[in-house]
Design a protein around this motif. Structure first.
Motif, PDB file in Angstrom:
ATOM      1  N   UNK A 178       0.911  -1.244  -0.030  1.00 36.43           N
ATOM      2  CA  UNK A 178       0.017   0.066  -0.129  1.00 36.43           C
ATOM      3  C   UNK A 178       0.855   1.274  -0.032  1.00 36.43           C
ATOM      4  N   UNK A 179       1.893   1.221   0.968  1.00 39.38           N
ATOM      5  CA  UNK A 179       2.949   2.365   1.027  1.00 39.38           C
ATOM      6  C   UNK A 179       3.474   2.679  -0.522  1.00 39.38           C
ATOM      7  N   UNK A 180       3.982   1.634  -1.112  1.00 39.69           N
ATOM      8  CA  UNK A 180       4.692   1.626  -2.227  1.00 39.69           C
ATOM      9  C   UNK A 180       3.788   2.195  -3.511  1.00 39.69           C
ATOM     10  N   UNK A 181       2.438   1.497  -3.455  1.00 43.38           N
ATOM     11  CA  UNK A 181       1.444   2.040  -4.463  1.00 43.38           C
ATOM     12  C   UNK A 181       1.165   3.431  -4.293  1.00 43.38           C
ATOM     13  N   UNK A 182       0.964   3.653  -3.041  1.00 44.26           N
ATOM     14  CA  UNK A 182       0.277   5.134  -3.021  1.00 44.26           C
ATOM     15  C   UNK A 182       1.311   6.150  -3.225  1.00 44.26           C
ATOM     16  N   UNK A 183       2.639   6.098  -2.723  1.00 46.42           N
ATOM     17  CA  UNK A 183       3.645   7.021  -2.992  1.00 46.42           C
ATOM     18  C   UNK A 183       4.096   7.088  -4.508  1.00 46.42           C
ATOM     19  N   UNK A 184       4.156   5.951  -5.104  1.00 42.33           N
ATOM     20  CA  UNK A 184       4.638   5.861  -6.471  1.00 42.33           C
ATOM     21  C   UNK A 184       3.467   6.089  -7.489  1.00 42.33           C
ATOM     22  N   UNK A 185       2.233   5.880  -7.211  1.00 38.80           N
ATOM     23  CA  UNK A 185       1.156   6.094  -8.240  1.00 38.80           C
ATOM     24  C   UNK A 185       0.410   7.192  -7.940  1.00 38.80           C
ATOM     25  N   UNK A 186       0.445   7.790  -6.669  1.00 31.51           N
ATOM     26  CA  UNK A 186      -0.692   8.828  -6.442  1.00 31.51           C
ATOM     27  C   UNK A 186       0.156  10.096  -5.792  1.00 31.51           C
ATOM     28  N   UNK A 187       1.072   9.854  -4.707  1.00 33.99           N
ATOM     29  CA  UNK A 187       1.385  11.062  -4.171  1.00 33.99           C
ATOM     30  C   UNK A 187       2.577  11.943  -5.012  1.00 33.99           C
ATOM     31  N   UNK A 188       3.481  11.204  -5.384  1.00 35.73           N
ATOM     32  CA  UNK A 188       4.696  11.979  -5.899  1.00 35.73           C
ATOM     33  C   UNK A 188       4.174  12.493  -7.554  1.00 35.73           C
ATOM     34  N   UNK A 189       3.385  11.566  -8.257  1.00 37.05           N
ATOM     35  CA  UNK A 189       2.896  12.294  -9.799  1.00 37.05           C
ATOM     36  C   UNK A 189       1.815  13.308  -9.239  1.00 37.05           C
TER      37      UNK A 189
ATOM     38  N   UNK B  16       0.056   5.285 -14.202  1.00 36.23           N
ATOM     39  CA  UNK B  16       0.738   4.809 -12.903  1.00 36.23           C
ATOM     40  C   UNK B  16      -0.509   4.520 -11.986  1.00 36.23           C
ATOM     41  N   UNK B  17      -1.457   4.812 -12.070  1.00 39.08           N
ATOM     42  CA  UNK B  17      -2.817   4.688 -11.235  1.00 39.08           C
ATOM     43  C   UNK B  17      -3.579   3.577 -12.013  1.00 39.08           C
TER      44      UNK B  17
END
Length: 461
Positions: free
Chosen positions: A384-395, A448-449
């Motif tokens: 979850x942390x990896x997906x949220x940061x890479x797919x949502x938060x950073x972009x 990414x999402x």
């Protein structure tokens, strides 16, 4: 427009900042991923698209983040509040600063766990433990480490403690000094591993696998993967570049530095990927990706002699080093936030920031052991942390920064951020930020999402 002086001081030189920026970008995960993507999506053709993404999407945003940090001279939340007030924009834009800090903390929390494993593997490799392992044997070695909470906790704690000590010494005496010493040393290790790969691995097969052009493999997915990787390899959208930019002097050569760090980062990725690929292919194994490649496939490819042990130890030590330089660059903005908001000393602020990251990292650590079966919608805590940061938060944060600079800030304010150096390049940079960068970031976010895959599936129905 006047850019205020930094109350904390500046980097000691432009070259010192170059090493800090390079250290913040480098990462073995990104390095081994680039050659794997090239092999999968068209070889040198993928590389050309990737370089175009770096220059048209990544570099304009990288310069923008440095410029914003240099103007703010603050923690990211207070800096965006003051910037929004100056630009007469909504105060809600502080969300961009808060999201950047959150992203940096979350990414660092699982970087720490993986870096701890790298250091553990460096000691194992140096002892000659990786010699002619079977697939089951290599998997068991990794599981014995990852699924042992006590051992993983020790390495995780050691890494966070080291990063905390570096940041506690200050951005010049700590972060800068560490980067100036560790990054060149890591690059020397990379050169040595490439020499070993040429001597003992299958260099020809590695070059063929990575660079051979295959136009039929590129496609739209290859283009999107290239844009996605170009964004993440530069450490954008997580506050790191704005954080290091806050200590930049007004006369810093941003454009030249950006080209230099992009070039070094790309060369580093290609060399590390080549070394790993050559050794793996030379052992008759099929390359994998990510954690599996580093901690299971690569140990199987290592020979039992002294050369193999030194190669593996050097590679895992280099992985630890570059993750450490990235970690200190990510921990610095968090520490700065506590220093400015709570008026804490640097040592106490860095300790509290490190303790917070260490606590979050426990979730990742336990996701490989006692919490591995605790899942929400099919993902454990680490996923979850990896997906949220890479797919949502950073972009999302990268897109917010791009939109804010292009659409919300008055043009004269943006020109003031650019400074007096090379004014004829300002329209070019602004046009790149306005069109290719924004469009590219929207495409990265949609891809990414998983939304783009969903749209493509509808088209094919």
């Amino acid at each position: 427009m006047h850019i205020r002086e930094s109350s904390y001081g500046y980097w000691s030189s432009h070259r010192a900042f170059l090493w800090v920026a390079v250290g913040a970008m480098l990462g073995v995960g990104n390095a081994v991923r680039l050659p794997a993507l090239m092999a999968e999506y068209g070889g040198v053709l993928f590389l050309l698209v990737y370089l175009a993404g770096l220059l048209l999407v990544g570099m304009p945003l990288l310069i923008a983040e440095w410029m914003l940090g240099r103007w703010m001279r603050d923690d990211l939340v207070a800096g965006f509040a003051r910037l929004a007030e100056t630009a007469k924009a909504s105060r809600l834009w502080i969300v961009a600063g808060g999201l950047a800090l959150l992203t940096a903390g979350l990414i660092l929390s699982y970087y720490s766990v993986i870096a701890g494993w790298s250091l553990a593997y460096a000691f194992r490799a140096a002892s000659g433990a990786f010699g002619e392992l079977t697939a089951d044997g290599a998997s068991q070695v990794f599981l014995n480490l990852a699924q042992d909470p006590e051992r993983s906790l020790s390495w995780h704690t050691l890494f966070i403690l080291a990063a905390c000590i570096v940041v506690s010494h200050g951005f010049r005496e700590g972060v800068e000094r560490a980067s100036r010493g560790l990054v060149p040393f890591a690059l020397l290790i990379v050169v040595a591993t490439c020499w070993y790969a040429i001597e003992r691995g299958d260099a020809g097969a590695a070059v063929e696998t990575i660079f051979a052009p295959h136009p039929e493999r590129l496609g739209w997915r290859g283009v999107m993967e290239a844009l996605h990787h170009a964004f993440f390899t530069l450490g954008l959208g997580m506050g790191v570049m704005m954080g290091v930019g806050s200590y930049l002097p007004v006369d810093a050569p941003l454009r030249r530095t950006a080209l230099a760090v992009i070039g070094i980062d790309t060369l580093f990725s290609l060399l590390v990927g080549f070394a790993v690929m050559a050794v793996v292919l030379g052992a008759g194994l099929q390359p994998t990706s990510g954690i599996t490649l580093m901690f299971q496939t690569l140990p199987r490819a290592i020979s039992a002699d002294l050369g193999g042990s030194l190669f593996a130890a050097g590679l895992f030590l280099m992985s630890f080093i570059v993750t450490m330089t990235s970690a200190t660059a990510m921990l610095e903005p968090l520490s700065r936030y506590f220093m400015d908001r709570q008026r804490w000393t640097r040592v106490f602020a860095a300790t509290c920031a490190a303790l917070l990251v260490w606590t979050i990292g426990l979730g990742t650590l336990l996701s490989f052991s006692v919490l591995q079966d605790l899942r929400l919608f099919g993902r454990n805590f680490f996923e979850w942390v990896q997906w949220l940061t890479a797919s949502w938060f950073a972009p999302v944060d990268g897109l917010l920064i791009c939109v804010f600079v292009v659409s919300m800030m008055p043009r004269d304010l943006v020109r003031g951020l650019w400074g007096e150096s090379r004014p004829w390049l300002f329209p070019v940079w602004f046009a790149l930020l306005r069109y290719p960068a924004r469009i590219g970031l929207i495409a990265v976010l949609i891809y990414s999402t998983g939304l783009l895959d969903w749209l493509v599936s509808l088209w094919r129905v």
